[in-house]
Design an enzyme around this catalytic site. Structure first.
Site, mmCIF file in Angstrom:
data_model
loop_
_atom_site.group_PDB
_atom_site.id
_atom_site.type_symbol
_atom_site.label_atom_id
_atom_site.label_comp_id
_atom_site.label_asym_id
_atom_site.label_seq_id
_atom_site.Cartn_x
_atom_site.Cartn_y
_atom_site.Cartn_z
ATOM 1 N N GLY A 155 0.830 -1.217 0.000
ATOM 2 C CA GLY A 155 0.000 0.000 0.000
ATOM 3 C C GLY A 155 0.854 1.252 0.000
ATOM 4 O O GLY A 155 0.555 2.224 0.688
ATOM 5 N N GLY B 277 -0.585 7.913 1.522
ATOM 6 C CA GLY B 277 -0.786 7.881 2.971
ATOM 7 C C GLY B 277 0.408 7.371 3.773
ATOM 8 O O GLY B 277 1.561 7.756 3.530
ATOM 9 N N SER C 190 -4.368 -0.274 14.307
ATOM 10 C CA SER C 190 -5.137 0.964 14.495
ATOM 11 C C SER C 190 -5.631 1.046 15.928
ATOM 12 O O SER C 190 -5.818 0.017 16.591
ATOM 13 C CB SER C 190 -6.339 0.975 13.551
ATOM 14 O OG SER C 190 -7.203 2.043 13.860
ATOM 15 N N TYR D 152 -14.491 -2.876 10.596
ATOM 16 C CA TYR D 152 -13.119 -2.340 10.538
ATOM 17 C C TYR D 152 -12.404 -2.575 11.874
ATOM 18 O O TYR D 152 -11.250 -3.028 11.895
ATOM 19 C CB TYR D 152 -13.155 -0.847 10.201
ATOM 20 C CG TYR D 152 -11.785 -0.223 10.178
ATOM 21 C CD1 TYR D 152 -10.866 -0.574 9.192
ATOM 22 C CD2 TYR D 152 -11.386 0.684 11.157
ATOM 23 C CE1 TYR D 152 -9.596 -0.019 9.180
ATOM 24 C CE2 TYR D 152 -10.122 1.243 11.151
ATOM 25 C CZ TYR D 152 -9.225 0.879 10.161
ATOM 26 O OH TYR D 152 -7.962 1.419 10.156
ATOM 27 N N LYS E 291 -8.915 -4.742 12.749
ATOM 28 C CA LYS E 291 -7.712 -4.210 13.392
ATOM 29 C C LYS E 291 -7.441 -4.924 14.721
ATOM 30 O O LYS E 291 -6.287 -5.008 15.155
ATOM 31 C CB LYS E 291 -7.829 -2.695 13.551
ATOM 32 C CG LYS E 291 -7.776 -1.959 12.203
ATOM 33 C CD LYS E 291 -6.474 -2.250 11.454
ATOM 34 C CE LYS E 291 -6.350 -1.497 10.143
ATOM 35 N NZ LYS E 291 -5.052 -1.684 9.470
ATOM 36 N N GLY F 153 -4.251 6.656 15.573
ATOM 37 C CA GLY F 153 -5.602 7.199 15.686
ATOM 38 C C GLY F 153 -5.929 7.929 14.399
ATOM 39 O O GLY F 153 -5.671 7.414 13.304
ATOM 40 N N VAL G 128 -5.709 9.824 11.202
ATOM 41 C CA VAL G 128 -4.668 10.169 10.228
ATOM 42 C C VAL G 128 -5.379 10.689 8.985
ATOM 43 O O VAL G 128 -6.297 10.037 8.483
ATOM 44 C CB VAL G 128 -3.808 8.938 9.835
ATOM 45 C CG1 VAL G 128 -2.642 9.359 8.960
ATOM 46 C CG2 VAL G 128 -3.336 8.186 11.056
ATOM 47 N N THR H 109 -5.581 10.900 5.423
ATOM 48 C CA THR H 109 -5.071 10.338 4.171
ATOM 49 C C THR H 109 -6.280 10.010 3.296
ATOM 50 O O THR H 109 -7.423 10.190 3.710
ATOM 51 C CB THR H 109 -4.276 9.027 4.412
ATOM 52 O OG1 THR H 109 -5.197 8.042 4.892
ATOM 53 C CG2 THR H 109 -3.150 9.208 5.397
HETATM 54 C C1 8X3 Z 1 -7.984 4.579 11.466
HETATM 55 C C2 8X3 Z 1 -8.060 5.331 12.742
HETATM 56 O O1 8X3 Z 1 -9.556 6.441 14.449
HETATM 57 O O2 8X3 Z 1 -10.365 6.282 12.157
HETATM 58 O O3 8X3 Z 1 -7.391 3.345 11.668
HETATM 59 O O4 8X3 Z 1 -10.287 4.330 13.545
HETATM 60 S S1 8X3 Z 1 -9.652 5.583 13.223
#
Ligand code: 8X3
Length: 256
Positions: A10, A14, A141, A154, A158, A185, A187, A189
């Site tokens: 990736g 970002g 994350s 999501y 993680k 936290g 970011v 991108t």
């Molecule tokens: C992305 C960070 O805070 O949007 O992994 O879950 S958050």
């Protein structure tokens, strides 16, 4: 090759792009992976010229296991001894409730964030074990620490990255290899744009009144872990903007 080699998934934007720039600036050679070849080619030209390092572009969708095997096997011998693997490729689509979301979209998220990370690890780590050196840095994350509204799937992926990182660290405990889970936290991108299904305005609004981390900020932490002395294993790092406290609590300055 005398320089160390880092493999980044990736890498076209970002955090991945930030890592490419940071490692290159420190004299590392890079293997850059992403789906779109053009951005990787641009990065190759720019970073080779700027830092006198070498870049190998290895485009493939990390979800395509057959192609992943083929591409990694096709690496020239001098590029095979990878020192650091940065498992960065990952995404989220939408903010749906667990009982309402699109199962096909969730397949993409789960296949990328969990199964592809596992596949790339499975393909690269045996060589590291054989050579007796290597470092796997997973981009987890803050979302893996606790579920938040609209983040169910999501957050689950993680949490899985944390479990896979911890499990791999256990499996490698009798080797010189190291495993790190970096947990950012907020970011800013392209990640956020994809979360809002391409709605750039909604993504921008999410960051209104708060200064989020940049991909480069996270890359600094990734490099800190990679450059620690060989006997030091940075197992986990949780990093976030100063005005964020948890996955759900942050402070935004209101417009006057
Ligand atoms: C992305 C960070 O805070 O949007 O992994 O879950 S958050």
């Amino acid at each position: 090759m005398k320089n160390k080699i880092v493999f980044i998934t990736g890498a076209s934007s970002g955090i991945g792009e930030g890592c490419a720039r940071k490692f290159a600036s420190q004299g590392w050679n890079l293997i850059l992976n992403a789906r779109t070849v053009s951005k990787l080619e641009d990065l190759k030209v720019e970073l080779e010229q700027a830092y006198g390092i070498r870049v190998f572009v290895l485009p493939f969708d990390v979800r395509d296991r057959t192609l992943a095997v083929k591409q990694l096997e096709s690496l020239p011998d001098e590029w095979k001894p990878i020192d650091v693997l940065v498992n960065n490729a990952g995404l989220v689509i939408g903010l749906d409730k667990e009982f309402e979301g699109d199962l096909d979209e969730w397949d993409v998220v789960i296949d990328t964030n969990i199964k592809a990370l596992l596949c790339i690890t499975r393909l690269i780590v045996p060589g590291m074990v054989k050579r007796g050196k290597g470092h796997i840095i997973n981009i987890g994350s803050i979302a893996g620490d606790a579920a938040y509204p609209g983040g169910s799937v999501y957050c689950a992926t993680k949490a899985a990255v944390k479990a896979l990182s911890d499990g791999l660290r256990i499996d490698l405990v009798d080797t010189p290899l190291r495993v790190t889970n970096i947990k950012p936290g907020m970011v800013e991108t392209n990640f956020s744009v994809v979360r809002y299904r391409g709605d750039k305005r909604a993504a921008d609004d999410f960051y209104a009144g708060i200064r989020p981390l940049s991909g480069d900020d996270v890359a600094e932490t990734v490099y800190f872990a990679a450059s620690a002395p060989a006997h030091v294993q940075i197992a986990e790092v949780l990093l976030m903007p100063t005005n964020q406290a948890t996955g759900t609590i942050s402070y935004r300055k209101r417009k006057e």
